[in-house]
Write a protein that holds these residues in place. Structure first.
Motif, short mmCIF file in Angstrom:
data_model
loop_
_atom_site.label_atom_id
_atom_site.label_comp_id
_atom_site.label_asym_id
_atom_site.label_seq_id
_atom_site.Cartn_x
_atom_site.Cartn_y
_atom_site.Cartn_z
N GLU A 115 0.83 -1.20 0.00
CA GLU A 115 0.00 0.00 0.00
C GLU A 115 0.86 1.26 0.00
OE1 GLU A 115 -0.55 -2.65 1.84
OE2 GLU A 115 -2.68 -3.15 1.87
N LEU A 116 1.99 1.22 0.74
CA LEU A 116 2.90 2.37 0.71
C LEU A 116 3.48 2.55 -0.69
CD1 LEU A 116 4.85 2.12 4.10
CD2 LEU A 116 2.64 3.19 3.60
N ALA A 156 15.03 3.12 6.30
CA ALA A 156 14.81 3.05 7.75
C ALA A 156 13.60 2.18 8.01
CB ALA A 156 14.59 4.45 8.33
N GLY A 157 13.76 1.16 8.86
CA GLY A 157 12.65 0.24 9.12
C GLY A 157 12.17 -0.34 7.80
N PRO A 158 10.86 -0.37 7.58
CA PRO A 158 10.34 -0.92 6.32
C PRO A 158 10.30 0.09 5.18
CG PRO A 158 8.52 -0.41 7.77
CD PRO A 158 9.78 -0.11 8.54
N LEU A 159 10.73 1.33 5.44
CA LEU A 159 10.66 2.36 4.42
C LEU A 159 11.80 2.25 3.42
CD1 LEU A 159 9.69 5.50 6.53
CD2 LEU A 159 8.17 3.91 5.33
N ARG A 160 11.45 2.27 2.15
CA ARG A 160 12.43 2.26 1.07
C ARG A 160 12.65 3.68 0.57
NH1 ARG A 160 7.85 -1.75 -0.50
NH2 ARG A 160 6.94 0.18 0.25
N ARG A 161 13.62 3.84 -0.31
CA ARG A 161 13.91 5.17 -0.84
C ARG A 161 12.66 5.79 -1.46
NH1 ARG A 161 18.92 5.22 -4.58
NH2 ARG A 161 20.00 5.18 -2.57
N THR A 162 11.87 4.98 -2.17
CA THR A 162 10.67 5.52 -2.81
C THR A 162 9.57 5.87 -1.82
OG1 THR A 162 9.99 3.22 -3.24
CG2 THR A 162 11.02 4.43 -5.07
N ASP A 163 9.77 5.55 -0.54
CA ASP A 163 8.80 5.95 0.49
C ASP A 163 9.15 7.29 1.12
OD1 ASP A 163 7.06 3.60 0.55
OD2 ASP A 163 8.81 2.52 1.32
N CYS A 164 10.26 7.87 0.72
CA CYS A 164 10.79 9.07 1.37
C CYS A 164 10.77 10.27 0.43
CB CYS A 164 12.21 8.83 1.86
SG CYS A 164 12.42 7.34 2.88
N SER A 165 10.37 11.43 0.92
CA SER A 165 10.39 12.63 0.10
C SER A 165 11.82 13.10 -0.13
CB SER A 165 9.56 13.75 0.74
OG SER A 165 10.05 14.07 2.02
N LEU A 166 11.97 14.05 -1.02
CA LEU A 166 13.28 14.46 -1.51
C LEU A 166 13.82 15.68 -0.78
CD1 LEU A 166 12.05 14.15 -5.15
CD2 LEU A 166 13.83 12.68 -4.20
N PHE A 172 8.20 -1.41 -8.95
CA PHE A 172 9.51 -0.88 -8.57
C PHE A 172 9.49 -0.35 -7.14
CE2 PHE A 172 12.50 2.62 -8.06
CZ PHE A 172 13.69 2.02 -8.46
N CYS A 173 8.45 0.41 -6.80
CA CYS A 173 8.36 1.01 -5.46
C CYS A 173 8.24 -0.05 -4.38
CB CYS A 173 7.18 1.97 -5.38
SG CYS A 173 7.33 3.44 -6.43
N ASN A 174 7.70 -1.20 -4.72
CA ASN A 174 7.47 -2.26 -3.74
C ASN A 174 8.60 -3.27 -3.66
OD1 ASN A 174 5.77 -3.36 -1.73
ND2 ASN A 174 5.07 -4.96 -3.16
N THR A 175 9.66 -3.06 -4.44
CA THR A 175 10.77 -4.01 -4.48
C THR A 175 12.04 -3.37 -3.94
OG1 THR A 175 9.82 -5.06 -6.44
CG2 THR A 175 12.13 -5.52 -5.96
N VAL A 176 12.65 -4.01 -2.95
CA VAL A 176 13.93 -3.54 -2.43
C VAL A 176 15.01 -3.92 -3.43
CG1 VAL A 176 15.62 -3.74 -0.56
CG2 VAL A 176 13.16 -3.72 -0.04
#
Length: 389
Positions: free
Chosen positions: A164-165, A204-214, A192-196
């Protein structure tokens, strides 16, 4: 009390700017905003500047920089405000309070930040000042680490919502393709966003780069005027409601997945406006991290606690959904220059209401919500906007 109305605006492209400092960024938007409003420097009674800074730039006293950016404003009273990631909204609300108090009829609001001039590690430490350092200073990965812990807690309570993220991230990046001001105009897709991967590592934790703002540079400006002045100008975007609700700074003293202050700000503004979420045509919300947008779905009332994932899975918040959220691409795609963000969000909503959003334009936008928060849902601002002219 009648709220002041938005009568003009301007916005730089967000990203890594070649403009050397805040003064230059402000100079890009101040004359343009006044021109868009159909006003001159001589009409401005007060200037309210939002800059977080705290080490991004050695230049403080940022309120005085607007008078440097435009000579005609050199004698206008100016002040700088800071409220973490909600700095821009703090400046906007202060300008509106200034007009409501009868101190002036027209105010200029400028939000700006130059973040890319310092190393990424230094930027992370600066942003961590938006947390309670006495307890949270040693969190790894800076502010991303704070939201990584929030995401981890949410997953422990409600199950893994990584997909969902990823769907939220993909939605906002897809929307950002239509925004000429966006920092990153690229459609990554859910897979892509859901694949490490090497290109999308865990941050950090379960957050990937695509979960983080710029980390972004940029500026935005808004001109607000008393209703009787706005009536004489080309456009007027009114505030049906505006409210700020705070929560305690220390994460240890609250339920980190509730976003209680955000819930309170939404409740207060919807009640003031005499509306429900069903009446809104769009929302610009504060997706500094994808987990924040998911929690904000719950805080605004789109879903019960723990059920925010259903909102994106059901397509409620896509451009063609029941309530489009972040049609501008949000912080995730548009970028997040801290002091500019709250001003930018209000500009994006005002553009939609005025029918001036270009390729981003949604059909028949009559009412728009804006949610901007400082810290991890500590300072929470909700505006309900409508076009009156």
């Amino acid at each position: 009390m009648e709220h002041a109305q938005i009568v003009g605006w301007a916005h730089t492209k967000f990203g890594k700017s070649e403009t050397p400092g805040l003064e230059g960024l402000m100079a890009e938007v101040v004359p343009a905003a006044l021109d868009h409003a159909g006003l001159g420097a001589e009409d401005v009674d007060g200037i309210f500047v939002g800059v977080f800074n705290n080490g991004f730039s050695p230049q403080a006293f940022e309120g005085a920089l607007v008078g440097m950016a435009m000579d005609g404003l050199r004698n206008v009273p100016a002040a700088r405000l800071e409220n973490a990631c909600a700095t821009g909204s703090a400046a906007l609300y202060a300008a509106m309070d200034f007009i409501a108090a009868g101190r002036g009829k027209v105010a200029l609001v400028v939000g700006a930040e130059k973040m890319t001039a310092v190393p990424t590690s230094r930027a992370g430490d600066i942003m961590l000042s938006g947390c309670y350092r006495a307890e949270e200073d040693q969190v790894e990965a800076g502010f991303a680490g704070i939201f990584g812990k929030i995401a981890q807690t949410y997953f422990q309570e409600n199950g893994d919502h990584s997909e969902e993220l990823a769907m939220i991230s993909a939605k906002n990046h897809r929307n950002g393709l239509l925004n000429p001001y966006a920092h990153m105009q690229k459609d990554f897709g859910v897979a892509f966003c859901n694949t490490v991967s090497d290109k999308n590592p865990l941050v950090a934790g379960p957050l990937r780069r695509t979960d983080c703002s710029l980390i972004s540079d940029g500026a935005a400006a808004i001109v607000v005027a008393a209703p009787e002045v706005a009536e004489t100008l080309n456009r007027a975007i009114a505030f049906r409601a505006r409210n700020q609700v705070n929560d305690v700074l220390a994460l240890s003293r609250r339920d980190v997945t509730e976003f209680r202050g955000a819930r309170g700000a939404w409740k207060a503004s919807l009640e003031e406006a005499g509306l429900t979420l069903d009446d809104l045509d769009m929302v610009e919300t504060h997706d500094c991290f994808t987990i924040a947008e998911l929690l904000e779905y719950e805080a605004m009332g789109l879903a019960e606690r723990g059920q925010g994932g259903r909102v994106i899975r059901d397509g409620v918040t896509t451009r063609d959904g029941k309530l489009p959220v972040n049609p501008s691409g949000g912080l995730k795609s548009r970028g997040h220059p801290l002091g500019a963000t709250g001003v930018s969000q209000h500009v994006m909503a005002a553009m939609q209401l005025a029918g001036e959003a270009g390729d981003m334009q949604l059909d028949n936008v009559q009412l728009a919500g804006v949610f901007n928060m400082g810290g991890a849902a500590v300072a929470n601002y909700v505006s309900i906007l409508e076009r009156v002219k």
